[in-house]
Enzyme design. Structure first.
Site, short mmCIF file in Angstrom:
data_model
loop_
_atom_site.label_atom_id
_atom_site.label_comp_id
_atom_site.label_asym_id
_atom_site.label_seq_id
_atom_site.Cartn_x
_atom_site.Cartn_y
_atom_site.Cartn_z
N ASP A 143 0.84 -1.21 0.00
CA ASP A 143 0.00 0.00 0.00
C ASP A 143 0.87 1.26 0.00
O ASP A 143 0.35 2.37 -0.10
CB ASP A 143 -1.01 0.00 1.15
CG ASP A 143 -0.35 -0.02 2.52
OD1 ASP A 143 0.89 -0.16 2.60
OD2 ASP A 143 -1.09 0.12 3.53
N SER A 144 2.21 1.09 0.07
CA SER A 144 3.11 2.22 -0.14
C SER A 144 2.87 2.84 -1.52
O SER A 144 3.29 3.97 -1.77
CB SER A 144 4.57 1.77 -0.01
OG SER A 144 4.82 0.64 -0.82
N ASP A 160 -1.19 -6.09 -0.34
CA ASP A 160 -1.50 -5.48 0.95
C ASP A 160 -2.98 -5.20 1.09
O ASP A 160 -3.62 -4.71 0.15
CB ASP A 160 -0.78 -4.11 1.03
CG ASP A 160 0.32 -4.08 2.05
OD1 ASP A 160 0.34 -4.92 2.96
OD2 ASP A 160 1.17 -3.18 1.93
N LYS A 178 -1.38 -9.38 2.74
CA LYS A 178 -0.60 -8.97 3.92
C LYS A 178 -1.43 -8.02 4.76
O LYS A 178 -2.12 -7.15 4.21
CB LYS A 178 0.70 -8.28 3.49
CG LYS A 178 1.50 -7.76 4.69
CD LYS A 178 2.93 -7.39 4.33
CE LYS A 178 3.09 -6.02 3.71
NZ LYS A 178 2.58 -4.90 4.52
N GLU A 193 -1.32 -5.60 8.52
CA GLU A 193 -0.48 -5.03 9.57
C GLU A 193 -1.08 -5.31 10.94
O GLU A 193 -2.31 -5.27 11.11
CB GLU A 193 -0.35 -3.51 9.38
CG GLU A 193 0.43 -3.14 8.13
CD GLU A 193 0.69 -1.64 7.99
OE1 GLU A 193 0.40 -0.88 8.94
OE2 GLU A 193 1.17 -1.25 6.92
N GLU A 240 9.31 -4.51 10.23
CA GLU A 240 9.69 -3.20 9.66
C GLU A 240 10.24 -2.27 10.74
O GLU A 240 9.71 -2.21 11.85
CB GLU A 240 8.48 -2.54 8.99
CG GLU A 240 8.86 -1.17 8.40
CD GLU A 240 7.86 -0.57 7.43
OE1 GLU A 240 6.86 -1.23 7.10
OE2 GLU A 240 8.10 0.58 7.00
#
Ligand code: KIV
Length: 270
Positions: free
Chosen positions: A50-51, A89, A119, A121, A188
Site C-alpha cells: 500500500d506504499s 497489501d 498482507k 499489519e 519493519e
C-alpha cells in the site's frame, strides 16, 4: 514431434514458508506490469504494497489508500509476472473491524487480482483475524514492528525496539501471528537485536525492511532502491539512479522538441 513449452510455475506459499533459516528470501514491491516483469526474474515474492499510495499517487501516508486501487495495481502485477508469489497489501480500514470484514475484502482481492496471498499489519491484535482467514483458505503474511497504517497512533514513522522494555511486546506479536497461521512476517523499522531474537524464536520466515541482515529475507520498496525517491531512508541501499536518468532523458527530449530535432528521419512515416 512438437516439443512442449516448459510450464513456468509460480512460487507457492508453502515454498516460501519452507525457506525459514535457509537461503535468504528476496523480495521487492512492485505496482506496475513492466517493472514487475523485471523484478519477477529475481524475486521469490513480490509485494503490491500500500506504499503505492505514497509512491505512485503522491499521498502523504498509506491511510488513504482505497481497496479498489490495491486491486487495480494487484491485477497489473499479476499480469506482468509468471514466477514470483504475488502478495497484495490489505489497505487501512478494510480488515481491522472484524474477521468477517477481513475475509470479504481479502477474498475480493484474491478473486479479482489472482494473487497468492494478502498482507495485513498488526500483531497480537490481528491474530484472531489471521486465524479466521487462514482457516478459510486465505494465506496471510503478517507485518509487525513499524506499521505505517498506525503511524498516527505511533506518532510518526519511528524505529521500534530502541527501548529494551518494549521487546516482550514485539516478541509476543511475532509469536501470536505465527500461532495464528501466518506463513511469514514482515519486520519493519526494528533494531537489529530485537529482529534477531524474533527470527530465532519463531518458525516462520521473517522478512526485514530496516530490520537488519538477521532476518530470513529482505524487502525494499523498488522505487527507493532505484533512486526515485527524493528522500532516502537510512535502511535503503540505492542500487540505481533512475531519478537523474529520467530527468536527463526528459530534458534532452524537451530540447529536441524545441529545436525540431525530434521527430527525426527515423521516426517519420513516409
Ligand atoms: O507497503 C509496503 O510497501 C510495505 C513494505 C514496506 C513492507 O508494506
Amino acid at each position: 514431434m512438437s516439443s512442449q513449452p516448459q510450464q513456468i510455475r509460480r512460487n507457492t506459499v508453502p515454498q516460501i514458508a519452507k525457506r525459514k533459516g535457509g537461503e535468504p528470501i528476496v523480495s521487492l514491491t512492485s505496482y506496475h506490469a513492466h517493472t514487475a516483469a523485471i523484478v519477477d526474474r529475481y524475486a521469490d515474492f513480490i509485494l503490491v504494497g500500500d506504499s503505492l499510495g505514497m509512491v505512485m499517487h503522491g499521498m502523504e501516508s498509506t491511510v488513504g489508500v482505497p481497496l479498489d486501487l490495491m486491486i487495480m495495481h494487484g491485477k497489473a502485477v499479476v499480469r506482468g509476472t509468471k514466477k514470483a508469489l504475488i502478495v497484495v497489501d490489505m489497505p487501512f480500514g478494510t480488515y481491522e473491524e472484524s474477521p468477517n470484514m477481513a475475509f470479504r475484502n481479502a477474498a475480493r482481492i484474491m478473486k479479482e487480482t489472482g494473487c497468492g496471498a494478502v498482507k495485513i499489519e498488526g500483531g497480537k491484535r490481528m491474530a484472531e483475524t489471521i486465524r479466521f482467514l487462514t482457516e478459510r483458505g486465505i494465506p496471510v503474511m503478517a507485518h509487525i514492528g513499524l506499521t505505517p497504517q498506525s503511524s498516527h497512533v505511533m506518532g510518526g514513522f519511528k524505529t521500534q525496539g530502541r527501548d529494551e522494555d518494549t521487546w516482550p511486546l514485539h516478541e509476543e506479536d511475532a509469536r501470536m501471528v505465527t500461532e495464528a497461521g501466518a506463513f511469514a512476517v514482515v519486520l519493519e523499522g526494528m533494531v537489529e537485536p530485537l529482529a534477531a531474537r524474533i527470527t530465532r524464536q519463531i518458525a516462520i520466515p521473517t522478512i526485514g525492511i530496516g530490520a537488519s541482515v538477521e532476518c530470513d529475507g529482505q524487502i525494499l520498496v523498488l522505487e527507493d532502491m532505484l533512486g526515485l525517491n527524493p528522500w532516502t531512508p537510512k535502511f535503503v541501499k540505492v542500487y540505481g539512479q533512475l531519478g537523474p536518468m529520467i530527468e536527463d532523458s526528459v530534458r534532452r527530449y524537451a530540447e529536441d522538441v524545441k529545436s525540431r530535432a525530434f521527430p527525426g528521419e527515423d521516426q517519420v512515416y513516409r
